[in-house]
Enzyme design. Sequence first.
Site, PDB file in Angstrom:
ATOM      1  CG  HIS A 130      10.789   6.172   5.686  1.00  0.00           C
ATOM      2  ND1 HIS A 130       9.729   6.853   5.932  1.00  0.00           N
ATOM      3  CD2 HIS A 130      10.334   4.598   5.781  1.00  0.00           C
ATOM      4  CE1 HIS A 130       8.702   6.225   6.090  1.00  0.00           C
ATOM      5  NE2 HIS A 130       8.980   4.778   5.900  1.00  0.00           N
ATOM      6  CG  HIS A 154       6.041  -0.475   6.792  1.00  0.00           C
ATOM      7  ND1 HIS A 154       4.747   0.273   6.499  1.00  0.00           N
ATOM      8  CD2 HIS A 154       6.939   0.256   6.466  1.00  0.00           C
ATOM      9  CE1 HIS A 154       5.348   1.474   6.342  1.00  0.00           C
ATOM     10  NE2 HIS A 154       6.633   1.544   6.406  1.00  0.00           N
ATOM     11  NE  ARG A 229      -3.828   5.330  -5.012  1.00  0.00           N
ATOM     12  CZ  ARG A 229      -3.213   4.787  -4.130  1.00  0.00           C
ATOM     13  NH1 ARG A 229      -3.514   4.245  -2.985  1.00  0.00           N
ATOM     14  NH2 ARG A 229      -1.746   4.841  -4.146  1.00  0.00           N
ATOM     15  CB  CYS A 276      -5.595   5.275 -10.438  1.00  0.00           C
ATOM     16  SG  CYS A 276      -4.167   5.107  -9.477  1.00  0.00           S
ATOM     17  CE1 TYR A 414      -1.366   8.977  -7.369  1.00  0.00           C
ATOM     18  CE2 TYR A 414      -1.434  10.240  -5.358  1.00  0.00           C
ATOM     19  CZ  TYR A 414      -1.816   9.073  -6.205  1.00  0.00           C
ATOM     20  OH  TYR A 414      -2.420   7.848  -5.717  1.00  0.00           O
TER      21      TYR A 414
END
Lengths: 574, 574
Positions: A130, A154, A229, A276, A414
């Site tokens: 997953h 999803h 974001r 970002c 990140y």
Amino acid sequence: MLLLRRCHNLTRFGLLNTQRHQVTPAVVSCAVRLWSSSSEDGGSYQSAHGPSWRHGLAGLLAGTGAVLAYGLHHHKAEQQDSSTVQTIEKTSAFPIISQKEVTTHRSLEHGIWVTFKGGVYDITKFVAMHPGGDKILLAAGGALEPFWALYAVHNQEHVLEMLSEYKVGELSAEDVKKQKAIKTSDPYSTDPERHPALHINNLKPFNAEPPPELLSDSFITPSAIFFKRNHLPVPQVDAASYHLHIEGLPGGVLTLSLEELKTRFPKHTITATLQCAGNRRSEMNKVKQVKGLNWGIAAISNATWGGARLRDVLLAAGYSPDVAQRAFHVQFEGLDKDVTGTTYGASIPLNKAVNEEGDVLLAYEMNGKDIPPDHGYPVRAVVPGTVGARNVKWLGKIIVSAEESSSHWQQNDYKGFSPGTDWDTVDFKSAPAIQELPIQSAITVPTDGAVVDRSSEEVTVKGYAWSGGGREVVRVDVSLDGGKTWQVAQMRSSEKGQAPGPSPPPGRAWAWKLWEVTAPLPAEAQELEIVCKAVDNSYNMQPDTVPPIWNLRGVLSNAWHRVKVKIREDDNEE
Amino acid sequence: MLLLRRCHNLTRFGLLNTQRHQVTPAVVSCAVRLWSSSSEDGGSYQSAHGPSWRHGLAGLLAGTGAVLAYGLHHHKAEQQDSSTVQTIEKTSAFPIISQKEVTTHRSLEHGIWVTFKGGVYDITKFVAMHPGGDKILLAAGGALEPFWALYAVHNQEHVLEMLSEYKVGELSAEDVKKQKAIKTSDPYSTDPERHPALHINNLKPFNAEPPPELLSDSFITPSAIFFKRNHLPVPQVDAASYHLHIEGLPGGVLTLSLEELKTRFPKHTITATLQCAGNRRSEMNKVKQVKGLNWGIAAISNATWGGARLRDVLLAAGYSPDVAQRAFHVQFEGLDKDVTGTTYGASIPLNKAVNEEGDVLLAYEMNGKDIPPDHGYPVRAVVPGTVGARNVKWLGKIIVSAEESSSHWQQNDYKGFSPGTDWDTVDFKSAPAIQELPIQSAITVPTDGAVVDRSSEEVTVKGYAWSGGGREVVRVDVSLDGGKTWQVAQMRSSEKGQAPGPSPPPGRAWAWKLWEVTAPLPAEAQELEIVCKAVDNSYNMQPDTVPPIWNLRGVLSNAWHRVKVKIREDDNEE
């Protein structure tokens, strides 16, 4: 690990052989991982654009039944908006299973079962694959719907297809009725209205960027078009009852109301650019598919922030230099939560937080007004020079700690990796969490594919440039010939026509610079490849090309920015 | 300015037309600037290797006489060591001039005359073009010899050729006799002995680097092979009478003996890498000729430094935070001087100097012993994370000031420019003085052109990686195929076999890392193009290629490092 290795081998086989094979559901799981771009932080299960993933998937799908099912899905899906797919195919008769039975399957030992729209699924083998990690276990023994409502990504055709492979039964009619009685509310229903100019990369959670040409119009980005974001729904915070908790210091827990934050500490104002980590990810996607939102060049904006210094608040909470002997990080927890109550979290090094020159704010103002809901109302961390992800919004708690934040976003997201690292070999512990960002610049005007008339005789190129860690941009080089020759752009650090403010002290250049070059159109050229690259005062430069900095998560995309522009020869009338 | 522009135009003409023309002496001056690599800081008048400058020069030389003279020189020079050329051609009968007459020409108004080896030269028109700037005026009305003794790099064939163009007379025999009576002592005669392994780039002043393969043998570079970059003769300093003066603070001038420096302040020890701004300049020279010493990849070394913290000394001298309202720089003055008494000088930002985490030392120990003469005995500044040039050796004076150092090396050298900037367009005020250096790495083993036997089956690649500003190197990627595919190197931050010390705090990673990769030889390859690139914890990367970072001074050369290695197929005997 064994499963992963097997997955890897089978996948290689699948990739080498484009015919359809009888393979196991594990392969389907591989397909989910390899052919969808997934992560829980908003980019989850984002579909790979273009036909390539469909073909790869078709080649990997398990068995004839599945291939047929895929065909049916494919056909159906094309008749509707794929983001609102709400059905799932029933390809055969399955046993009826009660909710009570489902509930007994909530461990790897007894199997992990979930329900979705009246179907029962044994996803035990999928758990290790997953993309969102262990969080899938939160749904064990229960319904997927509330989780998928939170991570709306999803709701895509191929995710449903994957799920169908794990079907083991039908939920009893009685239990379906009970489930329906529990109304699943949309946690995003209270999200604020947004400016229509924004390019939306993901709706739930909301992620959007302004059009590049608007971005470079203003030195201070208007809050409405400041890139957004979010990792989770925007929390509804009542300013009157809001409290910020500061923990981990000798003074015990310090709790501050918004009013106290505003009145007990001097207000400090800085102009700082936030970016970002995924800004310009779309350029990496063009090299090879990465996981994450397909940001253009505008996941960066500049604002004036007002608030209390984190340093002052930590001192009030009992910070003294000897704390630095045992604590090295300051963790932030947001008030934005998923269905399990897990909040967004991140941390920064303690020395950034307490350094007089770090300028970290607990900001309650953005561009002179209360921070808007999308940007962290009523209080957010502003950590200038540091990647957006650590500038935690809707700040609820601050913890001074020996450890980094244990959050998914600090530990398993990140971070940057070598171009040779893939999802089978990646070890998130091997790379440091992104904090300061590298030198960056991009061309906002003209846009890629624009046409310039020969009669205009010259072309004006505009853009932005910024570097992390307070390093000032000292030069932007612009090329019209793909990088063969270069000229130096004019930079400004104020609104057009306004006098620039005083130069920032060394190491505290938090704001970007906007730049501009006007150059004559080369006589013979029919097309220009315009390139920009910036240099900061540590003389760091942007890398030339994307492939050598490509990484599986598509972060830190800061190669030279290139746009191609056509020159239209004029008619001879004039 | 007018002269410069004219020079520019004439030069372009000369470059476009390779035939010999009747042009003015100004063009010859252009040739000095364009075809020699010159600067007063040790790289002065360094000859361009290879034939290109000779051809360019020939095309530019003024008049048939000069061309003949050039031919003669060329022939003669090839018969002797060009670094000890001591003659100058007499191409015609010149008037006899007395020293008294020469002495009256020491201003631009009355002309600038100098003598050299019995000749008299009117260099008025050359002054504006002198690579070393106004310092040439110090010789006005007198002899060049003592200056050229100091900057030995003048003793080269093409410099003498340039000078010959300005000849206006012969010094009277009587005055020549008088001059000879004044023995010009060699200011470098007291320079220390050096290790024979060093590759010498310049003898006077001494500039040398260790062989790369020795460099990566030791995490701590032995002082004897630590790269040496002197700008002037090594001063003879008596430790017993040595005093350091600290000025510009409310406490007035603080004067400290070496003993006081050692006893009044706690000794602080750091391991820090120093790198010359010109490290790897030779790679830029291959793209296009630059000015400066032709350093290889080893103008970088790592040592342990012990001394008083500059911060502590400044506090003792009366520093308090309010000083930072008016002063922004800390200037260093060396005890090394030129013939005019001008000392080497540089400055760093005040906040680096006083920050608790800046770790700036007034070092009196290198690798556990007194600092050797070549490295600043008895006291030098060690400014970790900052370019070598600011780590002033033989430190005599520290001045806290509103201004940067006014020295040549701070103002008109050690700055970076766009590849499009040339010596006609350069404005040194437009670029900041280099302080923190960018991310760097290089391959020390194997060396370029090495041969690997196929039977060895694998190749081991070694190197160093470092970044400025205390940014820790977090990854080194190595490619054997010119950058198409990459693997991650193993890094170490201690001597081989020793356990690494604790990780440095964020922003204080002053020491380099050594790295190594062993990889199988690719089956088909006959040659490997080995490439390395490093990443620091701000995720700054090295640029891919040299041309886009080329700059006229050849500093900041940090593109990917590349070496080519041949694979020798084995005989079939075994």
